[in-house]
Design a protein around this motif. Structure first.
Motif, PDB file in Angstrom:
ATOM      1  N   GLN A  59      44.201  10.272  15.101  1.00  0.00           N
ATOM      2  CA  GLN A  59      43.298  10.875  16.077  1.00  0.00           C
ATOM      3  C   GLN A  59      42.227  11.736  15.406  1.00  0.00           C
ATOM      4  O   GLN A  59      41.070  11.719  15.784  1.00  0.00           O
ATOM      5  CB  GLN A  59      44.101  11.723  17.077  1.00  0.00           C
ATOM      6  CG  GLN A  59      43.270  12.313  18.195  1.00  0.00           C
ATOM      7  CD  GLN A  59      42.717  11.267  19.138  1.00  0.00           C
ATOM      8  OE1 GLN A  59      43.301  10.213  19.331  1.00  0.00           O
ATOM      9  NE2 GLN A  59      41.582  11.564  19.730  1.00  0.00           N
ATOM     10  N   HIS A  60      42.583  12.502  14.359  1.00  0.00           N
ATOM     11  CA  HIS A  60      41.612  13.399  13.728  1.00  0.00           C
ATOM     12  C   HIS A  60      40.577  12.639  12.884  1.00  0.00           C
ATOM     13  O   HIS A  60      39.592  13.215  12.446  1.00  0.00           O
ATOM     14  CB  HIS A  60      42.322  14.467  12.884  1.00  0.00           C
ATOM     15  CG  HIS A  60      43.054  13.933  11.701  1.00  0.00           C
ATOM     16  ND1 HIS A  60      44.379  13.530  11.777  1.00  0.00           N
ATOM     17  CD2 HIS A  60      42.663  13.714  10.430  1.00  0.00           C
ATOM     18  CE1 HIS A  60      44.769  13.096  10.594  1.00  0.00           C
ATOM     19  NE2 HIS A  60      43.744  13.206   9.757  1.00  0.00           N
ATOM     20  N   ASN A  61      40.782  11.356  12.655  1.00  0.00           N
ATOM     21  CA  ASN A  61      39.823  10.548  11.901  1.00  0.00           C
ATOM     22  C   ASN A  61      38.836   9.793  12.787  1.00  0.00           C
ATOM     23  O   ASN A  61      37.975   9.084  12.281  1.00  0.00           O
ATOM     24  CB  ASN A  61      40.553   9.543  11.010  1.00  0.00           C
ATOM     25  CG  ASN A  61      41.235  10.205   9.843  1.00  0.00           C
ATOM     26  OD1 ASN A  61      40.818  11.266   9.395  1.00  0.00           O
ATOM     27  ND2 ASN A  61      42.298   9.596   9.362  1.00  0.00           N
ATOM     28  N   ILE A  62      38.970   9.936  14.078  1.00  0.00           N
ATOM     29  CA  ILE A  62      38.086   9.238  15.003  1.00  0.00           C
ATOM     30  C   ILE A  62      36.877  10.118  15.298  1.00  0.00           C
ATOM     31  O   ILE A  62      37.014  11.257  15.751  1.00  0.00           O
ATOM     32  CB  ILE A  62      38.811   8.868  16.308  1.00  0.00           C
ATOM     33  CG1 ILE A  62      39.996   7.934  16.002  1.00  0.00           C
ATOM     34  CG2 ILE A  62      37.850   8.229  17.305  1.00  0.00           C
ATOM     35  CD1 ILE A  62      40.868   7.638  17.190  1.00  0.00           C
TER      36      ILE A  62
END
Length: 138
Positions: free
Chosen positions: A11-14
């Motif tokens: 999620q934090h890489n989107i």
């Protein structure tokens, strides 16, 4: 043979927002270059840089006899100097010897000598400070 496994990104890489200024910057309809500049480099930041750079200039001034480029820097010149550094980076000249970009034999960048004298640029670059070495924690 190399196989590619499919996976779901964390999620934090989107990335959900496009790069650029956000609406929270309150720039209004007309984002002028000076408004953007003031967001990046505040007058308080410049005043700290001016204060400590001038301290360094005063320490070095005695080594230069009658050199016209060893005067203190002011707010206008510090803005120009920082803008000049950004401009140098724009030309991808950060790893070049500064004398080569000031060359007057048509091998340098013609605009650079119009922005600032070579000796003044070199002197300010050597004196640029953001704090005092005397009070810095080592």
């Amino acid at each position: 043979m190399v196989t590619v496994s499919h996976f779901r990104p964390k999620q934090h890489n989107i990335v959900l927002q496009l790069p650029g200024l956000s609406r929270e910057t309150h720039m209004g309809d007309e984002a002028s270059l000076m408004k953007i500049w003031d967001l990046l480099i505040t007058e308080d930041m410049l005043n700290v840089m001016i204060m400590w750079t001038n301290v360094k200039i005063r320490k070095k001034r005695n080594k230069y006899k009658d050199a016209p480029y060893v005067q203190d820097v002011d707010l206008v010149e510090m803005n120009a100097f920082i803008g000049f550094l950004v401009y140098i980076d724009t030309f991808k000249s950060t790893h070049e010897d500064f004398r080569s970009v000031f060359a007057s034999d048509y091998t340098g960048r013609g605009i650079f000598p119009c922005l600032m004298a070579k000796n003044r640029f070199a002197f300010l670059l050597s004196c640029l400070r953001f704090d005092s070495l005397d009070i810095r924690e080592h």
